[in-house]
Scaffold this active site. Structure first.
Site, PDB file in Angstrom:
ATOM      1  CB  SER A 139      44.938  32.705  46.695  1.00 11.58           C
ATOM      2  OG  SER A 139      44.268  33.171  47.843  1.00 11.58           O
ATOM      3  CE1 TYR A 152      41.998  35.860  43.599  1.00 10.84           C
ATOM      4  CE2 TYR A 152      41.475  35.090  45.819  1.00 10.84           C
ATOM      5  CZ  TYR A 152      42.397  35.552  44.891  1.00 10.84           C
ATOM      6  OH  TYR A 152      43.720  35.688  45.260  1.00 10.84           O
TER       7      TYR A 152
END
Length: 264
Positions: A139, A152
């Site tokens: 990401s 995350y």
């Protein structure tokens, strides 16, 4: 011998987009996702529309025994896997002090432990081919701390580091490892709601799923190690590299607090 691409998190979002794109290119697929996500219907649709073989397996990759059972099923089914796409992942936005500890654990179990274990256990299958591939989905969050997400981005930073280290280690064995860093993707109602809170900025940062899938797969074919799809994501990468965290921190707190603050 038929060769297969295994894609985790394949029932929706980027995993589904990659599955459709690979099938259009003529690749046979093994789709993996959680139970009760209509994976069988997707497999049937791809078989009919693209004339390729599609196997599917429903399980929760947060549990080690489930990963081991998946590998046993692949072996028993005699499916020759030459390409692994580790796409399954969990995220979300919430103040850390309000986060459910079970959700924190699932992020770590799936994004970190599940990815590493599945890659390790599937590696003997990949090594049977003179050229094979691993594509890990990280990401843009991997390049910077993110308040109100905390665990995350740390898990995606692991994927980034893991991928580059593994690439250096396995290149001598014919296994090419790449990592793709998508930005915000409106693939679920929850994600769409979060992005809408950012208004024009949220829309500007959003890159279509199909473009991300096509770009990632093309760059893998080209041998690229780190893949950042879209000019806005590339710009974000350089901002994270050149603008000090102390300067970015107040802006990110202000922006990301919107995702956890109810809209009146």
């Amino acid at each position: 011998m038929k060769k297969y691409v295994l894609i985790t998190g394949a029932s929706a979002g980027l995993g589904k987009a990659m599955a459709i794109e690979l099938a259009r290119q003529g690749h046979h697929l093994i789709l993996v996702s959680l139970p009760n996500e209509n994976l069988g219907d997707l497999a049937h649709q791809i078989r009919i529309s693209c004339n390729v073989q599609v196997a599917y397996y429903e399980t929760d990759l947060c549990e080690r025994p489930n990963i081991e059972a998946l590998i046993a099923w692949i072996q028993t089914s005699q499916l020759a896997v030459f390409y692994l796409i580790n796409n399954a992942g969990i995220g979300g936005s919430q103040a850390f002090e309000q986060s459910d500890t079970g959700h924190i654990e699932r992020i770590i179990q799936l994004n970190i432990i599940g990815t590493a274990l599945l890659t390790r256990l599937l590696l003997p299958f990949l090594l049977k081919f003179p050229q094979s591939y691993i594509l890990n989905v990280s990401s843009m969050a991997a390049f910077s701390p993110f308040p109100y997400k905390t665990v995350y981005p740390a898990s995606k930073a692991f994927i980034y580091s893991f991928s580059l280290g593994l690439r250096a280690e396995l290149r001598a064995f014919g296994v090419q490892v790449s990592v793709v860093h998508p930005g915000p993707m409106p693939h679920t109602p929850e994600n769409q709601a979060r992005l809408q809170k950012h208004g024009r900025l949220g829309r500007m940062l959003t890159v279509p799923l199909e473009f991300i899938a096509q770009t990632a797969l093309e760059r893998v074919e080209q041998g690229q190690s780190v893949i950042i799809p879209g000019w806005t994501n590339k710009m974000g990468y350089w901002v994270s590299r050149w603008v000090p965290w102390s300067w970015r921190r107040p802006l990110m707190v202000s922006m990301l607090r919107k995702e956890v603050t109810p809209t009146l």
